[in-house]
Every structure is written in structure tokens, then in C-alpha cells.
Motif scaffolding. Structure first.
Motif, short mmCIF file in Angstrom:
data_model
loop_
_atom_site.label_atom_id
_atom_site.label_comp_id
_atom_site.label_asym_id
_atom_site.label_seq_id
_atom_site.Cartn_x
_atom_site.Cartn_y
_atom_site.Cartn_z
N THR A 33 0.85 -1.20 0.00
CA THR A 33 0.00 0.00 0.00
C THR A 33 0.89 1.26 0.00
OG1 THR A 33 -1.67 -1.22 1.22
CG2 THR A 33 -1.89 1.17 1.22
N ILE A 34 1.99 1.19 0.77
CA ILE A 34 2.92 2.33 0.76
C ILE A 34 3.53 2.48 -0.64
CG2 ILE A 34 5.08 3.25 1.72
CD1 ILE A 34 4.38 1.65 4.30
N SER A 41 2.21 1.76 -3.41
CA SER A 41 1.23 2.34 -4.34
C SER A 41 1.13 3.84 -4.14
CB SER A 41 -0.13 1.69 -4.16
OG SER A 41 -0.71 2.14 -2.97
N SER A 42 1.44 4.30 -2.90
CA SER A 42 1.32 5.75 -2.65
C SER A 42 2.49 6.50 -3.26
CB SER A 42 1.23 6.02 -1.14
OG SER A 42 2.48 5.76 -0.54
N THR A 86 3.53 5.63 -6.27
CA THR A 86 3.40 5.38 -7.72
C THR A 86 3.47 6.71 -8.46
OG1 THR A 86 1.98 3.49 -7.32
CG2 THR A 86 1.84 4.48 -9.49
#
Ligand SMILES: Nc1ncnc2c1ncn2[C@@H]1O[C@H](COP(=O)(O)OP(=O)(O)O)[C@@H](O)[C@H]1O
Ligand SMILES: [Mg+2]
Length: 249
Positions: free
Chosen positions: A242-243, A245-246, A248
Motif C-alpha cells: 500500500t505504501i 502504491s502511494s 506510484t
């Protein structure tokens, strides 16, 4: 209604059948450094388990072992070649670190740097080149707190010098729920999180013999028969994804 359908399809694309996040990463390689001032806190364990879990999810991932003790390099030598590929590159000086990161940049989706327990040119270079860093900590005593504070002060200096955010996240390792001091330690960490702007991964890794056993066989715990270890590592990796993806782009 249209917006709802689009959101639903997007959500389905993100969560695949295995329940792991299927996140589109940035186009260049994601670099994650696993670092701390202390030895024995789980840098190599977390690096290997992160890499193995991602490799089993189909990610193209490798480890740079930056420690003279070659823990991850040796672990790799015990790894069966039929398992998901997790190449390890041993690099212990600053110039080679930069060169290796640049070379691997176009070859792997994710590069994980397993650092020695020291702040030196090589490790500072690794942190500077990373999208974010993970700081494993064991809640075992006063020296852990002091070493953590010293380390965070170094990160602050590096942030100022480079004028870069250098995001960092604590990962609590070797936690024992029945030890009251461990709970108190988590509270002490909260204060650091605010003072030094460090995040904390919510998943806590407990003290389990499976970590050492998997390591001795060139495995990650997702490839080993301990459901509790497997579950917590999968949760940790999900958070880390999730980190990712942040950041990206
Ligand atoms: N959660 C855990 N439970 C039990 N043993 C662990 C755990 N994490 C690490 N260890 C063991 O602790 C020792 C040190 O871990 P390691 O990852 O090599 O630390 P570092 O790389 O920070 O020096 C190893 O023997 C490893 O198997
Ligand atoms: Mg190590």
C-alpha cells in the motif's frame, strides 16, 4: 451509478483472488531500504521475507546485501533454485552501491537493500536512493530506544542535507504479547513517530522460531509451515505494498 461501477471495477482490480493488493507500481524500480543502528533486530529477516513474499506474488524482486556479514547472501546460497527467484547482490561500498542500484534499476520491479547496523556512506547512499525505508525494531530494552533515537537523528540530518523527505516506517519485530515492557515500548515509539515524522507499520511481527528455521533453509515463512508467521508476514507485505502504491508515479 456510472461512477459507482467504475469504482467497483477498480476495487476488484486492486484486490485479487488471493486477497493481496495488486497495485500498479511506478514505472521505474521501487527501492526499499531496510535499516537500523542495531544488529539482530531483523533487518535481514524482514528483507528476505519481504522479497520472498513479493516474489511469490509474481513480482520481479532482488536483494542488495550491504552487510559485511553476508547474511542474505549466505541465505540465498541455501535457496532451492526451483523456488520463486530472489537474486541477492552483495555490495558493501558506496561507489558500488550507486552503480549497482543504477544497474538493477532497469532490471527489477523492486530492489530491497538489507543494510548493516551502521550509518556510513554506503547506507546513507542507500537511504538517499530509496523510495522509503523500513526500520525494524525489537522492543527489548533501553538500548533499543537510545539506538533508535540516534538513528532518527541521523535521518533528520540526511533529510536536511538532501532536502528530501526520506520516508521511514518502523516495523516492530520479535514482539512478545506477554511481556509488559514490550507494550510500553510501543508507546515510546508513538512519541518518536511524531517527533521525527516516522510512520509505523501496524502489523507486528512476533517472536517465532519459524523465522530462524525458514532462514536456515533459504526460505521465507510464506514457504514454511507456520500459519501464524505466514499470516503476519503477508499482512506486513500488504501494508508495504500500500505504501508502494502511494509512491506510484
Ligand atoms: N520475529 C523473529 N522471531 C524469532 N527470531 C527472529 C525474528 N526475527 C529475527 N529473528 C532471528 O534473530 C536473529 C537476527 O535476525 P537478523 O534478521 O539477522 O537481524 P539483523 O539483520 O538486523 O542483524 C536471526 O537469528 C533471526 O533468525
Ligand atoms: Mg543482517
Amino acid at each position: 451509478m456510472y461512477a459507482f461501477c467504475i469504482s467497483f471495477v477498480y476495487l476488484c482490480a486492486i484486490i485479487n483472488a488471493k486477497g493481496m493488493l495488486n497495485i500498479p507500481f511506478k514505472e521505474t524500480t521501487m527501492i526499499i531500504t531496510v535499516i537500523s543502528f542495531k544488529g539482530g533486530v531483523g533487518k535481514s529477516t524482514i528483507s528476505q521475507n519481504l522479497a520472498v513474499t513479493l516474489a511469490n506474488e509474481g513480482r520481479d524482486v532482488c536483494i542488495i546485501d550491504a552487510d559485511e556479514n553476508e547474511s542474505s547472501n549466505i541465505w540465498y546460497s541455501f535457496r532451492d533454485e526451483n523456488l520463486a527467484a530472489v537474486p541477492v547482490f552483495h555490495v558493501t561500498n558506496r561507489t558500488d552501491m550507486s552503480k549497482t542500484i543504477n544497474t538493477l534499476n532497469s532490471r527489477f520491479e523492486i530492489v530491497i537493500i538489507d543494510c548493516p547496523p551502521a550509518i556510513k556512506d554506503t547506507t546513507s547512499r542507500a537511504v538517499a536512493k530509496s523510495d522509503f525505508s523500513i526500520i525494524p525494531i525489537t522492543p527489548t530494552g533501553g538500548s533499543d530506544v537510545w539506538a533508535t533515537e540516534k538513528f532518527l537523528q541521523h535521518i533528520e540530518l540526511l533529510r536536511d542535507r538532501l532536502d528530501a523527505p526520506l520516508p521511514c516506517y518502523f516495523a516492530v519485530n520479535r514482539y512478545e504479547s506477554n511481556v509488559s515492557m514490550h507494550k510500553a515500548y510501543l508507546e515510546a515509539l508513538d512519541a518518536y513517530q511524531e517527533q521525527y515524522q516516522v510512520g509505523r507499520l501496524e502489523t507486528i511481527i512476533h517472536k517465532r522460531s519459524a523465522y530462524g528455521e525458514a532462514n536456515a533453509n533459504g526460505l521465507g515463512v510464506v514457504e514454511y509451515e507456520n500459519p501464524k508467521a505466514k499470516k503476519e508476514i503477508k499482512e506486513l507485505v500488504k501494508e508495504i505494498m500500500t505504501i508502494m502504491s502511494s509512491v506510484t508515479v
